[in-house]
Design a protein around this motif. Sequence first.
Motif, mmCIF file in Angstrom:
data_model
loop_
_atom_site.group_PDB
_atom_site.id
_atom_site.type_symbol
_atom_site.label_atom_id
_atom_site.label_comp_id
_atom_site.label_asym_id
_atom_site.label_seq_id
_atom_site.Cartn_x
_atom_site.Cartn_y
_atom_site.Cartn_z
ATOM 1 N N UNK A 21 0.788 -1.256 0.348
ATOM 2 C CA UNK A 21 0.295 -0.282 -0.318
ATOM 3 C C UNK A 21 1.225 1.135 0.276
ATOM 4 N N UNK A 68 1.710 4.484 1.161
ATOM 5 C CA UNK A 68 1.235 5.887 1.984
ATOM 6 C C UNK A 68 0.209 7.159 1.928
ATOM 7 N N UNK A 69 0.359 7.063 0.408
ATOM 8 C CA UNK A 69 -0.647 8.004 0.354
ATOM 9 C C UNK A 69 -1.193 8.064 -1.239
ATOM 10 N N UNK A 117 8.770 6.234 1.811
ATOM 11 C CA UNK A 117 8.021 6.408 1.353
ATOM 12 C C UNK A 117 6.940 6.931 0.263
ATOM 13 N N UNK A 169 8.902 9.444 -0.917
ATOM 14 C CA UNK A 169 9.920 8.998 -2.008
ATOM 15 C C UNK A 169 9.078 7.816 -3.184
ATOM 16 N N UNK A 170 8.518 7.266 -2.872
ATOM 17 C CA UNK A 170 7.942 5.923 -4.048
ATOM 18 C C UNK A 170 5.899 6.308 -4.066
ATOM 19 N N UNK A 183 5.295 7.423 -8.404
ATOM 20 C CA UNK A 183 4.262 7.358 -8.119
ATOM 21 C C UNK A 183 3.768 8.548 -8.884
ATOM 22 N N UNK A 220 -0.987 17.010 1.830
ATOM 23 C CA UNK A 220 -0.006 15.870 2.807
ATOM 24 C C UNK A 220 1.430 16.388 2.901
ATOM 25 N N UNK A 240 4.662 1.278 0.930
ATOM 26 C CA UNK A 240 5.219 1.750 2.309
ATOM 27 C C UNK A 240 6.192 0.724 2.700
ATOM 28 N N UNK A 241 7.307 2.109 3.731
ATOM 29 C CA UNK A 241 8.004 1.116 4.059
ATOM 30 C C UNK A 241 8.028 0.475 5.678
ATOM 31 N N UNK A 255 14.657 -0.248 -6.221
ATOM 32 C CA UNK A 255 13.451 0.383 -5.571
ATOM 33 C C UNK A 255 12.955 1.958 -7.281
ATOM 34 N N UNK A 286 9.583 1.736 -9.558
ATOM 35 C CA UNK A 286 8.337 2.414 -9.362
ATOM 36 C C UNK A 286 8.423 2.505 -10.889
ATOM 37 N N UNK A 306 2.494 -8.056 3.055
ATOM 38 C CA UNK A 306 1.267 -8.396 3.117
ATOM 39 C C UNK A 306 1.123 -8.870 1.859
ATOM 40 N N UNK A 321 -2.666 19.398 4.865
ATOM 41 C CA UNK A 321 -3.986 18.625 4.998
ATOM 42 C C UNK A 321 -3.516 18.399 6.697
ATOM 43 N N UNK A 326 -2.813 15.967 9.476
ATOM 44 C CA UNK A 326 -1.562 14.968 9.559
ATOM 45 C C UNK A 326 -0.612 15.833 10.005
#
Lengths: 248, 248, 248, 248, 248, 248
Positions: free
Chosen positions: A7, A9-10, A68, A70-71, A75, A174, B1-2, B43, B47, C225, F212, F215
Amino acid sequence: MFYHSSKLQYEVRVEKPNPLFAKMLQQAIGGVEGEIRVAMQYFFQAMGARGPVKYRDLLIATATEELSHIEFLGHAVALNLEKAPTSMQEEAAKDPVVNAILGGMNPRHILSSGLSAMPVNSNGVPFDMSHIYATGNIGADMLANATAEAGGRVLAERLYNMTDDPGMKDMLSFLIARDTMHQQQWLAVIEELGGLEAALPIPNSVPESHEATKHSYVFLNTSLDKPAPEGRWTSGPSLDGKAKFSQA
Amino acid sequence: MFYHSSKLQYEVRVEKPNPLFAKMLQQAIGGVEGEIRVAMQYFFQAMGARGPVKYRDLLIATATEELSHIEFLGHAVALNLEKAPTSMQEEAAKDPVVNAILGGMNPRHILSSGLSAMPVNSNGVPFDMSHIYATGNIGADMLANATAEAGGRVLAERLYNMTDDPGMKDMLSFLIARDTMHQQQWLAVIEELGGLEAALPIPNSVPESHEATKHSYVFLNTSLDKPAPEGRWTSGPSLDGKAKFSQA
Amino acid sequence: MFYHSSKLQYEVRVEKPNPLFAKMLQQAIGGVEGEIRVAMQYFFQAMGARGPVKYRDLLIATATEELSHIEFLGHAVALNLEKAPTSMQEEAAKDPVVNAILGGMNPRHILSSGLSAMPVNSNGVPFDMSHIYATGNIGADMLANATAEAGGRVLAERLYNMTDDPGMKDMLSFLIARDTMHQQQWLAVIEELGGLEAALPIPNSVPESHEATKHSYVFLNTSLDKPAPEGRWTSGPSLDGKAKFSQA
Amino acid sequence: MFYHSSKLQYEVRVEKPNPLFAKMLQQAIGGVEGEIRVAMQYFFQAMGARGPVKYRDLLIATATEELSHIEFLGHAVALNLEKAPTSMQEEAAKDPVVNAILGGMNPRHILSSGLSAMPVNSNGVPFDMSHIYATGNIGADMLANATAEAGGRVLAERLYNMTDDPGMKDMLSFLIARDTMHQQQWLAVIEELGGLEAALPIPNSVPESHEATKHSYVFLNTSLDKPAPEGRWTSGPSLDGKAKFSQA
Amino acid sequence: MFYHSSKLQYEVRVEKPNPLFAKMLQQAIGGVEGEIRVAMQYFFQAMGARGPVKYRDLLIATATEELSHIEFLGHAVALNLEKAPTSMQEEAAKDPVVNAILGGMNPRHILSSGLSAMPVNSNGVPFDMSHIYATGNIGADMLANATAEAGGRVLAERLYNMTDDPGMKDMLSFLIARDTMHQQQWLAVIEELGGLEAALPIPNSVPESHEATKHSYVFLNTSLDKPAPEGRWTSGPSLDGKAKFSQA
Amino acid sequence: MFYHSSKLQYEVRVEKPNPLFAKMLQQAIGGVEGEIRVAMQYFFQAMGARGPVKYRDLLIATATEELSHIEFLGHAVALNLEKAPTSMQEEAAKDPVVNAILGGMNPRHILSSGLSAMPVNSNGVPFDMSHIYATGNIGADMLANATAEAGGRVLAERLYNMTDDPGMKDMLSFLIARDTMHQQQWLAVIEELGGLEAALPIPNSVPESHEATKHSYVFLNTSLDKPAPEGRWTSGPSLDGKAKFSQA
Ligand SMILES: [Ca+2]
Ligand SMILES: [Ca+2]
Ligand SMILES: [Ca+2]
Ligand SMILES: [Ca+2]
Ligand SMILES: [Ca+2]
Ligand SMILES: [Ca+2]
């Protein structure tokens, strides 16, 4: 040790893919104000942390969060590159909009990465690890971290103003919020250790005999034609409470 | 997510701290053969992965493992720096061993990091992210990954030969093993996709009309005084099974 | 020792000079996927080659060819810069096409090089020699070379799709063909030495006592997961024929 | 197009291999004063040369020679690394000489290159191509070339003084001689074009209306406490013969 | 010690702010042809100057002037960025001119610097200090300085041709003039020391026994298909008056 | 505009020249914690300062002082290099002390600079201008400046402990004192503008709708096996007085 969940993070969405905005978002990944920098900075600080374990835990927890970031930014870049023109053939010769996009986007998003994010800034300059500041002194490191998050939040707000894509605005709101928290948590460490008055001067462990203290609280004016700019730094008590500011 | 667990992936011990070996270990963290490189390379490839989800999963799973390699290597560097000399005052003037250590170790381990690991190689040159190879083509990327792991294992073996600390040898034997696996898993992806014969030439999606095929299987000798070196590349079927090698 | 002939290896023509394509072609000269990289990589590998002389000969022969690729690509860049606008004065204020070209081309092609090629990539970032991979281990080096040629051919194909100039397409079809051959010749060396099964793990000279072999053939899943992605790397014989893959 | 002969331009011998001198020799390969720089600088200048063909021929001929200098220097580095210690195990613990060598040599000569030359300087910093100066203006380029050869000859002389190996001194005496010639040949181009008086100011094609000529021949003293240093630049005719020097 | 006056060395005005020209002007600040380079080069040469004090004074005086050039160029960049678009929202979607500006300007002028100058070149690549050439040999250093000023003046003229803003043309005409003077003052040092004939070969202190003089005045032709290009460098007296040129 | 006086800001003396300490001092010139960095950072911030003029004056005054720090540190490096060995000939073969010095010092202090300071750090890596942080936001910039001075003072204290030369200790005690003042003056700007409470979050001009906020004050624990580290950042009022910290 690190683990990964599938998943994000956002969750990221992009309504109007924009290759030019993809180029700009790269600043938040591979710029000095970006996420690779903070992830690696907190990680290396954590590895070097020798004091109370809670600061090491704080550092590694946030390093992990930044990975997260960066991830999901990765995207976001890929989504903005969807449908990017990959040819200057027919269309570009005719369509000034396509022409402007091809001229304005990062050509390596086409040529090198196949429409994906890269560890570079918005000029295409790769991030280099000389920007990982980790001195082993907690005061210096917390200031460095607050600085990194201040730069990051300035950048996120500028990116927010740059776009009118609702998905991108949402994601950036965020990041802006997390940068708020991260700024504060690093400065909170300083507060917990006695606040700036106790922390200063950094490092606060220098023996007095190592310092030519007559020069320590004096503003030095090197201007030939203007008086010293007056302010909190030219008179009144010093921030460490040890002396009074003066000017020379 | 890490996510992060406080347990190191591999427990590290150092019996005889050695600041010179700390300098050398940096190559395995911040060198082009090191762990930052593979962590970030997998990584960014993950992505950008657009094909079957299992390859993306494979990439991110191993990227995550490599972050854990950075972590225990960082500990190994710090342990090797314990009791490192931080002064050239009395002792160094007298003791040639201390002198040699101070000359041979990375001065920034004292001056900049406070006896901790840094994201630099064994020359103190910071890692730069231009080494993250991620093209979006799975054949090219898998070869790049096998290459990175080959370089990493060559390095780990050289470090193994350099030290006689049992703890360091033990840690390196783990890294050597993981590099074995990682080399194979990336090449296994190519095998799964039909093997080298199907993968070559990379990318295997180039239309034949884009290629001046009369030059595609000919070894070109540019030597003025030696015949072409003969081998598997000068005669017999090409590795993609499409033609025969020849020489010009 | 090197010599030069005044004939280009491949005659280059450009029908419609395009400064934006000139910028993109720079990736093939000074990018990590480009010709300076392979020329220098093979050259340094040749200088370090200590095994059978034919591999050294192979390396230096191809290094020499790559120097010739730099040369005709340099001509291609210069030809694409002919008639490039060198002023934002009258015309640019009025003509959106000129405006877009001036914004999209590399300004240093005007300001720094006088409408000639530079040793930089398509972002204007200079090539740096940290990308010359030469370990002294032939397996690692041949994989690195095949990787470089894979990246090069991916790039050449993307450039081919980017342009509709027949001269440029013709030149790129030659480069695509040579990259085909070069990929194969480096992998052919591995085949000649016994194939991947014999070469793996690289380096294949590590004594078994240096490796914690229980970790050498195990896929490590770090996902919280998702199950391990199953494939050629999770079961069946390992690629070196020494063990069976498993997962943890 | 380039060709290669298996004979080195200059035969290299090393009587007493010295890994520390190997590190220093790297400056002559990958330093800003080194051979990669001049080879590539002359090569890119040749590709951009638009004037009389003889200058292009001169540039490419010497670029080609410089490639041969890289080659024999690479051999010299490898020869100096023969018998270098590759372990800190038994011997180093005991022998201060081995210790000093291991601390003083470039660790990447062991760890990364397998006892071979690398495209780095004597600090292990990789050469980067931003040092290739090629403006497209022949006056500027010839000065840049003479500068590069001046730096190269200063370096070669310092290396000569550093070693007492007869083979190395012999090789360096050849490089010193070639740098003598190369300095002169680039300055000879300026002389052939009319000498400095005609060449200055570079570029000599700037229309007078583009220059605020009242500032063009005036030495500006920015010192607060010293008079202008007097010399050839404060009075007498300017070097381009157009005006007289003065001071402000 | 340095001091500052609040007056710019040259008053800068911009009539038509142009973000694209702001990007190009960066080359004159942070490019290898730019002002940071010369300021720092003369500064470091001055610190290392060990000969007659007047040369040290000359160097530091001009280093100080160059700092003032950085300063007014920084103002020029900021003035050109006034009213730059900082959003791709409404307007950019509609207006191709805004679109082209946003694609063509340096995005970091918006995202990173807040519409101010940065120490980067026109590609956004930061200046790096490896370009500070300071050998400690006065002949080599003076040539390096004349080279830097030649490159700077070539650049200033190209920028002059690029713009039609009268304020910018005015500022550039001042820089062109100062570059004229600076070229001459560095070459005047060589003339004062006896001229090129005495200075060559640089360094002129190499003992004859260190040089293989039979190679010192011979043009080496490495072309396979063309005769040596004939010119001042193939026959006649050498520039140092010690020998005659020949060819091999 | 800048001016220069021939008096050093601080007179430097060295009693026992030490080439190894010269190498280490380079960190204070060309390291990320060094004087080039702060001089250029304050200079570029000053050029971009758009608020009250006194902050611009403060920045340029201190930028100018930092240039003077570079200057006397440059002298300190040169003095430490006096009598450095420049040969490995007779003496080095015999004397282990000379051997250790030659191995430990920066070889470019001999080979490239002729026993003078260089704009590099203690690993010989050139300073690069990507470290000039100047966002145009005063809060972010003041934090960046305090961070730079904190790093600088940590370094100066480590250098102080490294040497027993009274002259060097004296010079470093001055630098330590100035770093004390500079840390405070930048933080005093924040205090004058209302203190951290008013400044945070940086930038404090972000509209609430861009954030946001749910957070913004939540510590995020990414640890799988440890509770959130508790501290000032997990409960109590946020540092900006707008909310309460919590954890997730
Ligand atoms: Ca973040
Ligand atoms: Ca690994
Ligand atoms: Ca090629
Ligand atoms: Ca040469
Ligand atoms: Ca100037
Ligand atoms: Ca300072």
